[in-house]
Design an enzyme around this catalytic site. Structure first.
Site, PDB file in Angstrom:
ATOM      1  N   ASP A 148     -12.148 -10.370  -1.141  1.00  0.00           N
ATOM      2  CA  ASP A 148     -13.540 -10.152  -0.384  1.00  0.00           C
ATOM      3  C   ASP A 148     -14.275  -9.381  -1.163  1.00  0.00           C
ATOM      4  OD1 ASP A 148     -12.619  -7.802   0.580  1.00  0.00           O
ATOM      5  OD2 ASP A 148     -12.546  -8.638   2.342  1.00  0.00           O
ATOM      6  N   GLU A 201       0.718  -1.242   0.113  1.00  0.00           N
ATOM      7  CA  GLU A 201       0.141  -0.068  -0.261  1.00  0.00           C
ATOM      8  C   GLU A 201       0.923   1.207   0.056  1.00  0.00           C
ATOM      9  OE1 GLU A 201      -2.752  -0.328   3.339  1.00  0.00           O
ATOM     10  OE2 GLU A 201      -3.946  -1.914   2.396  1.00  0.00           O
ATOM     11  N   ASN A 253       2.191  -5.134  -3.117  1.00  0.00           N
ATOM     12  CA  ASN A 253       0.773  -5.604  -2.891  1.00  0.00           C
ATOM     13  C   ASN A 253       0.004  -4.101  -2.593  1.00  0.00           C
ATOM     14  OD1 ASN A 253      -1.234  -7.711  -2.327  1.00  0.00           O
ATOM     15  ND2 ASN A 253      -1.038  -6.699  -0.238  1.00  0.00           N
ATOM     16  N   HIS A 286     -10.303  -5.927  -2.407  1.00  0.00           N
ATOM     17  CA  HIS A 286     -11.452  -5.967  -1.548  1.00  0.00           C
ATOM     18  C   HIS A 286     -12.497  -5.085  -2.308  1.00  0.00           C
ATOM     19  CE1 HIS A 286      -9.068  -7.116   1.936  1.00  0.00           C
ATOM     20  NE2 HIS A 286      -8.070  -6.481   1.644  1.00  0.00           N
ATOM     21  N   GLU A 322      -6.333 -10.706  -1.707  1.00  0.00           N
ATOM     22  CA  GLU A 322      -7.064 -10.436  -0.293  1.00  0.00           C
ATOM     23  C   GLU A 322      -8.506 -10.323  -0.581  1.00  0.00           C
ATOM     24  OE1 GLU A 322      -5.651  -7.239   2.039  1.00  0.00           O
ATOM     25  OE2 GLU A 322      -3.420  -7.646   1.773  1.00  0.00           O
TER      26      GLU A 322
HETATM   27  C1  XIL Z   1      -6.596  -6.092   8.041  1.00  0.00           C
HETATM   28  C2  XIL Z   1      -6.813  -7.243   8.877  1.00  0.00           C
HETATM   29  O1  XIL Z   1      -7.723  -8.095   8.283  1.00  0.00           O
HETATM   30  C3  XIL Z   1      -7.401  -6.820  10.234  1.00  0.00           C
HETATM   31  O2  XIL Z   1      -7.657  -7.936  11.221  1.00  0.00           O
HETATM   32  C4  XIL Z   1      -6.560  -5.637  11.028  1.00  0.00           C
HETATM   33  O3  XIL Z   1      -7.222  -5.280  11.994  1.00  0.00           O
HETATM   34  C5  XIL Z   1      -6.149  -4.781   9.777  1.00  0.00           C
HETATM   35  O4  XIL Z   1      -5.696  -5.154   8.686  1.00  0.00           O
HETATM   36  N1  XIL Z   1      -5.106  -4.488   3.313  1.00  0.00           N
HETATM   37  C6  XIL Z   1      -4.180  -5.373   3.814  1.00  0.00           C
HETATM   38  C7  XIL Z   1      -4.285  -6.136   5.101  1.00  0.00           C
HETATM   39  O5  XIL Z   1      -3.016  -5.444   3.310  1.00  0.00           O
HETATM   40  O6  XIL Z   1      -3.112  -6.365   5.954  1.00  0.00           O
HETATM   41  C8  XIL Z   1      -5.594  -5.576   5.998  1.00  0.00           C
HETATM   42  O7  XIL Z   1      -5.928  -6.824   6.894  1.00  0.00           O
HETATM   43  C9  XIL Z   1      -6.736  -5.502   5.042  1.00  0.00           C
HETATM   44  C10 XIL Z   1      -6.286  -4.231   4.010  1.00  0.00           C
END
Ligand code: XIL
Length: 446
Positions: free
Chosen positions: A268, A158, A200, A237, A266
């Site tokens: 969802d 990020e 990422n 996401h 990641e």
């Molecule tokens: C999130 C986790 O799922 C949570 O449990 C935590 O509180 C915050 O981080 N991008 C990422 C992940 O790269 O590491 C994040 O994970 C979600 C967004």
């Protein structure tokens, strides 16, 4: 029954067998019954984020162990978890996940070595060259600690700003100098030369957005200057503010064309639309270098965004419609590259034989780690080829390069086709206790 009739039935049976066999040709339908098995048949992995605290929940681990063959620690490898006090490293929770995964033949994505978020207090308070040094030390220590156990590291997470600027995100790490990202990648490569190294990010799915283009330009620049980057992770996401868009496939293939692997890291989807989940899987399967998909949790109740019910299993652990869509998409696979012949047999032979011939494929041992080893195959006699290689169960191929792989139903026989990357391809085999050298079964020129 006379011999003639028997022959005719024999022929029909052989034809049926051939047709059934064709169903398992690379790129055609397969019949896995779990996400991991079906993805493996397509030369991919299917992973999930895992929280160490949930490993004692039997319902959770039952699904984890049945469905997934890759895991990403959800929080346990982040900087605040692994170096809570400067110079004092804490690996217990991360190791719990790594051990759970690797003892069951699952691969591990490491997440993440350098990030503006989830920094421990001491790091949040640092700046300048002291912070740069501390960040590089962190990357080196953590990647060294897990050397040989992590297939892919999210080295930097990020680092770009949202919106239309296309700029880097402001952070204490960014303020140490624009080269902090490449410095982190070089440190990670030095510490664990066998791991694939990913950048990422999120909101990088829509090809037309400035942030996507900015990351693309950075990766292109890194590749042109030899900065050690192997892959790009798309968090994906998806929600109402940041929806899936149909140019996602263009994004994946455009990055892949830079010479990196791409992974959905990641996933969802708010509301878990089966159609959208299916599209994401189809997009990944359509891109040869999209080598895996990770969902960000197992059940909706495990999600960081539980109220969006964005995952494949409901809170009781039952499969949702999105699960069925994902499994079906994995099993249907991509458009066949070699569609089965449906022409009925004729009495006159076809005018010309299909172009085919022989070639030679030679396998050599390459790097070996505590749990896995690389092999390199050199093809001579053809520039366009198909090589079949088998590994011995319980060995599993976990990564490949310089070819387009596909697997038979057993997952032990890999068919590798040339993809324009030259005449040498390679692959990593997870030994799972068996160190037998893989065997080249055939080489066919095409
Ligand atoms: C999130 C986790 O799922 C949570 O449990 C935590 O509180 C915050 O981080 N991008 C990422 C992940 O790269 O590491 C994040 O994970 C979600 C967004």
């Amino acid at each position: 029954m006379g011999p003639r009739a028997r022959t005719a039935i024999g022929f029909a049976a052989a034809a049926l067998l051939a047709a059934t066999g064709a169903a398992f040709l690379p790129g055609t339908a397969s019949a896995g019954t779990t996400l991991g098995a079906s993805a493996t048949e397509k030369g991919r992995y299917f992973g999930t984020a895992v929280a160490a605290s949930r490993l004692s929940d039997g319902a959770y681990t039952t699904i984890l162990n049945r469905e997934f063959n890759s895991v990403t620690p959800e929080n346990e490898m982040k900087i605040d978890a692994t170096e809570p006090q400067q110079g004092q490293f804490s690996y217990g929770a991360a190791e719990q996940i790594v051990n759970h995964a690797r003892s069951r033949g699952m691969s591990v994505r490491g997440h993440t070595l350098a990030w503006h978020s989830q920094q421990p207090g001491w790091m949040q308070n640092m700046s300048g060259s002291a912070l740069r040094q501390a960040m590089l030390n962190h990357v080196t220590q953590v990647a060294t600690h897990f050397r040989g156990q992590i297939v892919t590291w999210d080295v930097v997470n990020e680092a770009f700003a949202d919106g239309s600027s296309g700029a880097r995100r402001d952070s204490n790490l960014q303020r140490t100098g624009n080269d902090w990202i490449e410095a982190a990648f070089r440190a990670a490569r030095a510490a664990d030369p066998g791991a694939k190294l990913c950048y990422n990010d999120y909101n990088t799915d829509n090809w037309t957005q400035a942030k996507t283009q900015a990351v693309y330009n950075m990766v292109r620049d890194f590749k042109s200057r030899g900065v050690p980057i192997d892959c790009v992770g798309f968090q994906s996401h998806f929600n109402n503010d940041s929806p899936y868009v149909s140019n996602y496939r263009t994004t994946l293939s455009s990055f892949a064309a830079l010479g990196v692997d791409v992974q959905v890291t990641e996933l969802d989807i708010q509301g878990a639309s089966a159609t959208t989940y299916r599209s994401v899987v189809e997009d990944c399967l359509a891109v040869a270098r999209c080598n895996g998909i990770t969902v960000w949790g197992i059940r909706d109740s495990d999600s960081w965004r539980a109220s969006q019910t964005p995952l494949l299993f409901n809170s009781s652990g039952q499969k949702k419609a999105a699960y069925d869509a994902v499994l079906a998409a994995l099993n249907n696979g991509t458009t066949p590259t070699n569609p089965p012949t449906t022409t009925p047999p004729t009495t006159t032979p076809p005018p010309t034989d299909p172009p085919s011939g022989s070639c030679t494929a030679t396998l050599q041992d390459s790097t070996r780690w505590g749990d896995r080893f690389n092999s390199q195959v050199t093809v001579s006699g053809a520039s366009s080829w198909t090589v079949v290689v088998s590994v011995t169960p319980p060995q599993k191929v976990s990564a490949t390069w310089n070819g387009s792989p596909s697997w038979d139903g057993s997952g032990n026989v890999m068919t590798m086709r040339s993809n324009g990357s030259g005449n040498v391809f390679g692959f990593t085999t997870m030994a799972n206790g068996n160190w037998t050298r893989p065997v080249v079964q055939s080489c066919t020129a095409s």
